[in-house]
Design an enzyme around this catalytic site. Structure first.
Site, mmCIF file in Angstrom:
data_model
loop_
_atom_site.group_PDB
_atom_site.id
_atom_site.type_symbol
_atom_site.label_atom_id
_atom_site.label_comp_id
_atom_site.label_asym_id
_atom_site.label_seq_id
_atom_site.Cartn_x
_atom_site.Cartn_y
_atom_site.Cartn_z
ATOM 1 N N CYS A 138 0.827 -1.216 0.000
ATOM 2 C CA CYS A 138 0.000 0.000 0.000
ATOM 3 C C CYS A 138 0.858 1.261 0.000
ATOM 4 O O CYS A 138 0.362 2.342 -0.290
ATOM 5 C CB CYS A 138 -0.932 0.015 1.205
ATOM 6 S SG CYS A 138 -0.067 0.062 2.770
ATOM 7 N N ASP A 152 2.213 2.702 2.577
ATOM 8 C CA ASP A 152 2.093 3.485 3.806
ATOM 9 C C ASP A 152 3.350 3.361 4.674
ATOM 10 O O ASP A 152 4.000 2.318 4.682
ATOM 11 C CB ASP A 152 0.867 3.036 4.606
ATOM 12 C CG ASP A 152 -0.427 3.392 3.883
ATOM 13 O OD1 ASP A 152 -0.339 4.058 2.845
ATOM 14 O OD2 ASP A 152 -1.493 2.999 4.363
ATOM 15 N N CYS A 156 -3.079 5.281 5.632
ATOM 16 C CA CYS A 156 -4.537 5.241 5.657
ATOM 17 C C CYS A 156 -5.077 5.527 7.064
ATOM 18 O O CYS A 156 -4.330 5.572 8.040
ATOM 19 C CB CYS A 156 -4.998 3.868 5.195
ATOM 20 S SG CYS A 156 -4.687 2.604 6.428
ATOM 21 N N CYS A 159 -2.507 -2.900 8.618
ATOM 22 C CA CYS A 159 -2.233 -1.555 9.143
ATOM 23 C C CYS A 159 -1.807 -1.649 10.617
ATOM 24 O O CYS A 159 -0.918 -0.918 11.066
ATOM 25 C CB CYS A 159 -3.453 -0.664 9.006
ATOM 26 S SG CYS A 159 -4.300 -0.809 7.419
HETATM 27 FE FE1 FES Z 1 -1.636 -0.005 4.260
HETATM 28 FE FE2 FES Z 1 -3.426 0.878 5.937
HETATM 29 S S1 FES Z 1 -3.718 0.435 3.841
HETATM 30 S S2 FES Z 1 -1.292 0.647 6.281
#
Ligand code: FES
Length: 136
Positions: free
Chosen positions: A35, A37, A60, A104
């Site tokens: 993702c 992040d 996110c 996450c």
């Molecule tokens: Fe990857 Fe939340 S979508 S940390």
């Protein structure tokens, strides 16, 4: 049923412990390559107690809520307790996350472990490498 619990929404909208610590005793940064992040945790440790903890998360809403909750769970706790924090405990404290958002919470556990390892390394504290199994 709402996708996100009230606790997730609360910690997303009003994150606790957001920011950086200039003279942190331990810093841990992790990312999720899927993702994209990124989460960074800063620890202030005094006499084996986590006296302050802050986070910067570029990610996110679930990652922000997980960071916020995870920092709350380890603040004021001994290092040994913080080492035992699992992503499962973070999810439980948030009253759940959707299945595709569990990763996450994993970032929060990993970032805290990395910051604790940094603290150990910086202070020349010996530890069993097995407690950081995911490290290079
Ligand atoms: Fe990857 Fe939340 S979508 S940390």
């Amino acid at each position: 049923m709402a996708l996100y619990s009230e606790k997730v929404m609360d910690h997303f909208r009003n994150p606790r412990n957001i920011g950086a610590i200039e003279d942190a005793d331990g810093v841990g940064e992790v990312g999720n390559s899927v993702c994209g992040d990124i989460m960074k945790i800063y620890l202030k440790i005094d006499d084996d107690i986590i006296t302050d903890v802050k986070f910067e998360t570029f990610g996110c809403g679930s990652a922000i809520a997980s960071s916020s909750m995870a920092t709350e769970l380890i603040k004021g706790k001994p290092v040994s307790e913080a080492l035992e924090l699992t992503n499962k405990a973070v999810v439980e404290a948030l009253d759940g996350l959707p299945a595709h958002k569990i990763h996450c919470s994993v970032l929060a556990e990993e970032a805290i472990k990395k910051a604790l390892k940094d603290y150990y390394d910086k202070n020349g504290i010996a530890y069993d490498p097995a407690i950081f199994p995911d490290e290079d």
